[in-house]
Enzyme design. Structure first.
Site, PDB file in Angstrom:
ATOM      1  N   HIS A   1      41.565  46.861  44.299  1.00 14.24           N
ATOM      2  CA  HIS A   1      40.445  47.379  44.656  1.00 14.24           C
ATOM      3  C   HIS A   1      41.080  48.722  44.857  1.00 14.24           C
ATOM      4  CE1 HIS A   1      37.962  44.385  43.190  1.00 14.24           C
ATOM      5  NE2 HIS A   1      38.423  43.510  44.126  1.00 14.24           N
TER       6      HIS A   1
ATOM      7  N   HIS B   1      46.423  42.220  40.937  1.00 17.08           N
ATOM      8  CA  HIS B   1      46.020  40.572  39.519  1.00 17.08           C
ATOM      9  C   HIS B   1      46.299  41.872  38.563  1.00 17.08           C
ATOM     10  CE1 HIS B   1      42.467  38.543  37.640  1.00 17.08           C
ATOM     11  NE2 HIS B   1      43.408  38.412  36.359  1.00 17.08           N
TER      12      HIS B   1
ATOM     13  N   ARG C   1      41.695  46.555  34.374  1.00 13.25           N
ATOM     14  CA  ARG C   1      40.079  47.508  34.776  1.00 13.25           C
ATOM     15  C   ARG C   1      40.268  48.216  36.253  1.00 13.25           C
ATOM     16  NH1 ARG C   1      36.438  42.696  36.550  1.00 13.25           N
ATOM     17  NH2 ARG C   1      35.788  42.506  34.463  1.00 13.25           N
TER      18      ARG C   1
ATOM     19  N   GLU D   1      48.894  38.346  39.780  1.00 13.24           N
ATOM     20  CA  GLU D   1      48.006  37.402  39.584  1.00 13.24           C
ATOM     21  C   GLU D   1      47.838  37.920  38.358  1.00 13.24           C
ATOM     22  OE1 GLU D   1      44.064  37.887  41.767  1.00 13.24           O
ATOM     23  OE2 GLU D   1      45.468  37.189  43.516  1.00 13.24           O
TER      24      GLU D   1
ATOM     25  N   THR E   1      37.821  37.035  39.834  1.00 10.26           N
ATOM     26  CA  THR E   1      38.227  35.314  39.320  1.00 10.26           C
ATOM     27  C   THR E   1      36.516  34.619  39.811  1.00 10.26           C
ATOM     28  OG1 THR E   1      40.046  35.819  39.890  1.00 10.26           O
ATOM     29  CG2 THR E   1      39.869  33.862  38.655  1.00 10.26           C
TER      30      THR E   1
ATOM     31  N   HIS F   1      40.246  34.214  48.226  1.00 10.63           N
ATOM     32  CA  HIS F   1      39.050  34.527  47.897  1.00 10.63           C
ATOM     33  C   HIS F   1      37.912  34.383  48.924  1.00 10.63           C
ATOM     34  CE1 HIS F   1      36.105  36.342  44.471  1.00 10.63           C
ATOM     35  NE2 HIS F   1      37.594  36.003  43.533  1.00 10.63           N
TER      36      HIS F   1
HETATM   37  N1  PXP Z   1      43.737  35.238  45.133  1.00 10.58           N
HETATM   38  C1  PXP Z   1      42.874  35.423  43.695  1.00 10.58           C
HETATM   39  C2  PXP Z   1      44.185  34.002  43.399  1.00 10.58           C
HETATM   40  C3  PXP Z   1      41.979  35.684  42.918  1.00 10.58           C
HETATM   41  O1  PXP Z   1      41.687  35.906  42.344  1.00 10.58           O
HETATM   42  C4  PXP Z   1      41.272  37.182  44.011  1.00 10.58           C
HETATM   43  C5  PXP Z   1      41.030  38.586  43.143  1.00 10.58           C
HETATM   44  O2  PXP Z   1      41.408  38.950  43.068  1.00 10.58           O
HETATM   45  C6  PXP Z   1      41.917  37.068  45.419  1.00 10.58           C
HETATM   46  C7  PXP Z   1      42.929  35.778  46.185  1.00 10.58           C
HETATM   47  C8  PXP Z   1      40.762  37.694  46.998  1.00 10.58           C
HETATM   48  O3  PXP Z   1      39.523  37.505  47.098  1.00 10.58           O
HETATM   49  P1  PXP Z   1      39.338  39.059  47.979  1.00 10.58           P
HETATM   50  O4  PXP Z   1      39.401  40.245  47.008  1.00 10.58           O
HETATM   51  O5  PXP Z   1      37.706  38.106  47.901  1.00 10.58           O
HETATM   52  O6  PXP Z   1      39.917  38.948  48.468  1.00 10.58           O
END
Ligand code: PXP
Length: 247
Positions: free
Chosen positions: A17, A50, A56, A77, A108, A198
């Protein structure tokens, strides 16, 4: 650095991000590569990106530079498509986390359907492992998916904590927590490394990190969000000084 019941829980920092903010203007800043350096200086045990099919946020250029600069461990990822496998074999991250990917989703949204795609995932996993890349499968906290991941020959599973994190009522969160706990125990018994990720934030991470079988958490959005807030005052003060002619 975090310690839980004497166990060390690694923190993978996802810098996607930071790239989201950069791509909002299609310019060079903020650079996820710089963010990764700072995250490592602050104690991150790994950097996660990712590379999405629609590019994006993270770009191929980011992955190429991160491969050169990350000193801890780089976790890519990605969807398990042939194009992405080619990229992984070219850049050789330390870990590939295979995730499902739908273009229309904001992030995701669910775990991989491992049991339904056993043979294909087995092939992809073998290809990556032959190139000395550790393979982790992002799955829902579901024992059948854990067992299927073991059959695929994965090195690790990353248990999706999104439902637990977003639960609106205590009973829901508790039920999801129990599913995560159970999946983690079964995975660990099957000698899979257990990762979680996540939706984890400063409030809900402790309980997950204290599960002894979970050796790593991957966190992105909450860390980047906090970084914006703790940095805002300083950024405005610096701009006021610049307006006043000081740099
Ligand atoms: N793990 C995976 C497999 C994900 O796809 C993501 C989001 O890109 C994350 C962890 C991190 O999630 P968050 O941004 O909500 O901390």
């Amino acid at each position: 650095m975090s310690r839980s019941m004497g166990n060390y829980t690694r923190l993978g920092v996802n810098v996607d991000h930071v790239a989201t903010v950069r791509q909002a203007r299609m310019v060079k800043v903020p650079d996820p590569v710089e963010a990764a350096v700072l995250a490592e200086l602050a104690g991150a045990d790994g950097i996660v990106v990712h590379l999405r099919e629609d590019r994006r946020h993270i770009q191929d250029r980011d992955l190429a530079i991160l491969r050169q600069t990350v000193k801890t461990s780089l976790n890519l990822e990605m969807a398990s498509t042939q194009d992405m496998v080619k990229i992984a074999l070219e850049f050789k991250p330390d870990t590939v986390t295979l995730v499902p990917e739908r273009r229309e989703e904001l992030t995701t949204e669910g775990g991989l359907e491992v049991a339904m795609n056993l043979e294909y995932l087995k092939k992809v996993t073998r290809l990556l492992q032959d190139a000395e890349i550790r393979v982790s499968l992002f799955i829902n906290p579901d024992v059948d998916q854990v067992k299927a991941s073991h059959r695929v020959g994965a090195d690790a599973v990353e248990i999706h904590t999104g439902k637990y994190a977003e639960a609106k009522i205590r009973q829901e969160a508790e039920a999801d927590y129990q599913r995560i706990l159970n999946a983690a125990k079964v995975a660990s018994k099957l000698k899979l490394e257990v990762v979680a990720g996540h939706g984890l934030d400063y409030r809900n991470v402790g309980r997950i990190a204290r599960i002894p079988e979970i050796v790593e958490v991957n966190i992105g959005h909450s860390i980047v969000s906090r970084a914006v807030m703790v940095g805002m005052e300083r950024a405005v003060r610096e701009m006021k000084r610049a307006i006043g002619g000081e740099v």
